[in-house]
Design an enzyme around this catalytic site. Structure first.
Site, mmCIF file in Angstrom:
data_model
loop_
_atom_site.group_PDB
_atom_site.id
_atom_site.type_symbol
_atom_site.label_atom_id
_atom_site.label_comp_id
_atom_site.label_asym_id
_atom_site.label_seq_id
_atom_site.Cartn_x
_atom_site.Cartn_y
_atom_site.Cartn_z
ATOM 1 N N LYS A 56 -26.867 0.569 19.493
ATOM 2 C CA LYS A 56 -26.754 2.026 19.669
ATOM 3 C C LYS A 56 -25.273 2.325 19.953
ATOM 4 O O LYS A 56 -24.786 2.162 21.061
ATOM 5 C CB LYS A 56 -27.643 2.508 20.812
ATOM 6 C CG LYS A 56 -27.718 4.034 20.893
ATOM 7 C CD LYS A 56 -28.802 4.518 21.855
ATOM 8 C CE LYS A 56 -28.900 6.046 21.882
ATOM 9 N NZ LYS A 56 -27.640 6.714 22.252
ATOM 10 N N TYR A 91 0.851 -1.194 0.000
ATOM 11 C CA TYR A 91 0.000 0.000 0.000
ATOM 12 C C TYR A 91 0.893 1.253 0.000
ATOM 13 O O TYR A 91 0.752 2.143 -0.842
ATOM 14 C CB TYR A 91 -0.922 0.007 1.229
ATOM 15 C CG TYR A 91 -1.890 1.168 1.238
ATOM 16 C CD1 TYR A 91 -1.495 2.421 1.738
ATOM 17 C CD2 TYR A 91 -3.168 1.050 0.693
ATOM 18 C CE1 TYR A 91 -2.358 3.511 1.701
ATOM 19 C CE2 TYR A 91 -4.040 2.134 0.668
ATOM 20 C CZ TYR A 91 -3.620 3.357 1.172
ATOM 21 O OH TYR A 91 -4.473 4.436 1.125
#
Ligand SMILES: CC(C)(C)c1nc(N2CCN(c3ncccn3)CC2)c2cc(C(N)=O)c(N)nc2n1
Length: 331
Positions: free
Chosen positions: A119, A41
């Site tokens: 949540k 990368y």
């Protein structure tokens, strides 16, 4: 590459590099599936930086080089949420959840399922895209007036700079700091004699409030996107469908959400994730129940502050969670 390189050839090579780098980055930061060694990368990334430095005119807004930050802002502009960012009513017991369900079903004749979601305990954000390009990101603020933190949100690798389709949309989600990054950051701050953050939510908020975007860029923030604004404009009829569509566009969607028909399934979902809470790599403080068909939203609408078609069930504060946090996630 000799410097005989023409701008056109540089542009072509840069496009190839961006495509490859963005694909690798998507796998790593959105799909949590690393597919390439860092060195490969970095090699491609360095080549792209060199090309864009040599030919600045070839730079595009969704180049991975646009994510490193670099500007030190002197403040955040305020902005108006055209569509207010609502709050959520919350309940603290399963009985209250059943009462919410009963009340809603009394008003809504048709039968409907719920979309249950974790949540996430982070910071609510809003992301605006024009023709598939990320153009603005903001905090919730007081629901009507938020802060423009676009520059900081560009450094969050899980937020796509360009969608897979040229759609013009606004989405809402949670920006959060994973528990491991939180433990690492606090260990670092302790070593530097700096005050530590009390919890990942505060650490995420502090990181997004940084005026130096380079600091935000190294805080390993992530997101889960959980709502598409005005879905009816795109002919999307359910919350579960909207999540699927947003995933296809390139957003990071929490994989634990589930459509539940009956209230008993909701109980099971709550019990399952209350048990799994400590082991999740991010903090949650409950679950969010949303009527799945958007037609139900149309029928019951929202009060000034909260939707009538959604509710948050908050877990009881789990004190041993804090102790476990110190053990489980220290690096
Ligand atoms: C789109 C609606 C309004 C139904 C909605 N609103 C949410 N929130 C509103 C209240 N928020 C808030 N924040 C600060 C102060 C007051 N309210 C924080 C986000 C949701 C938060 C989560 C989550 N955290 O994982 C979620 N899966 N779905 C949400 N859905």
């Amino acid at each position: 590459m000799g410097n005989l390189l023409t701008e056109q050839a540089a542009q072509k090579r840069a496009q190839e590099l961006r495509k490859q780098l963005n694909e690798w980055s998507y796998q790593y930061y959105v799909m949590d599936r690393p597919t390439v060694e860092d060195i490969a990368y970095d090699k491609s990334y360095r080549e792209l930086v060199k090309l864009e430095k040599k030919f600045p005119k070839i730079i595009v807004s969704d180049s991975p080089t646009q994510r490193v930050g670099g500007r030190v802002l002197d403040g955040f502009d305020k902005l108006n949420h055209e569509l207010p960012m609502l709050s959520l009513g919350d309940v603290f017991s399963k009985q209250e959840l059943l009462d919410f369900d009963k009340r809603l079903r009394k008003v809504v004749a048709e039968d409907f399922a719920y979309n249950c979601e974790l949540k996430i305990d982070g910071l609510a954000i809003s992301l605006v895209y024009k023709n598939g390009l990320f153009v603005q990101g903001s905090t919730r603020g007081n629901g009507v007036i938020g802060e423009d933190i676009t520059e900081n949100l560009k450094t969050v690798k899980a937020i796509p700079l360009k969608l897979t389709e040229p759609v013009s949309i606004e989405v809402r989600g949670e920006c959060y700091m994973p528990k491991r990054a939180f433990a690492k950051l606090n260990a670092q701050r302790e070593a530097e004699g700096k005050p530590v953050f009390a919890n990942p939510r505060n650490a995420a908020a502090g990181s997004l409030r940084q005026l130096d975007t380079k600091i935000t860029a190294r805080r390993h923030l992530s997101t889960f996107i959980y709502y598409l604004m005005e879905p009816e404009k795109l002919g999307i009829e359910k919350q579960s469908e909207a999540l699927q569509k947003m995933s296809e566009w390139g957003f990071r969607i929490n994989p634990e959400s589930r459509v539940t028909a009956a209230a008993t399934e909701i109980d099971a979902y709550i019990d399952e994730y209350q048990a799994k809470r400590i082991a999740l790599p991010y903090d949650i403080d409950g679950i969010v129940l949303k009527a799945d068909p958007f037609s139900v939203q149309q029928i019951v609408g929202n009060t000034v502050k909260v939707p009538r078609w959604a509710i948050a069930y908050k877990f009881p504060p789990d004190e041993q969670e804090t102790i476990v946090r110190q053990i489980e996630w220290t690096v």
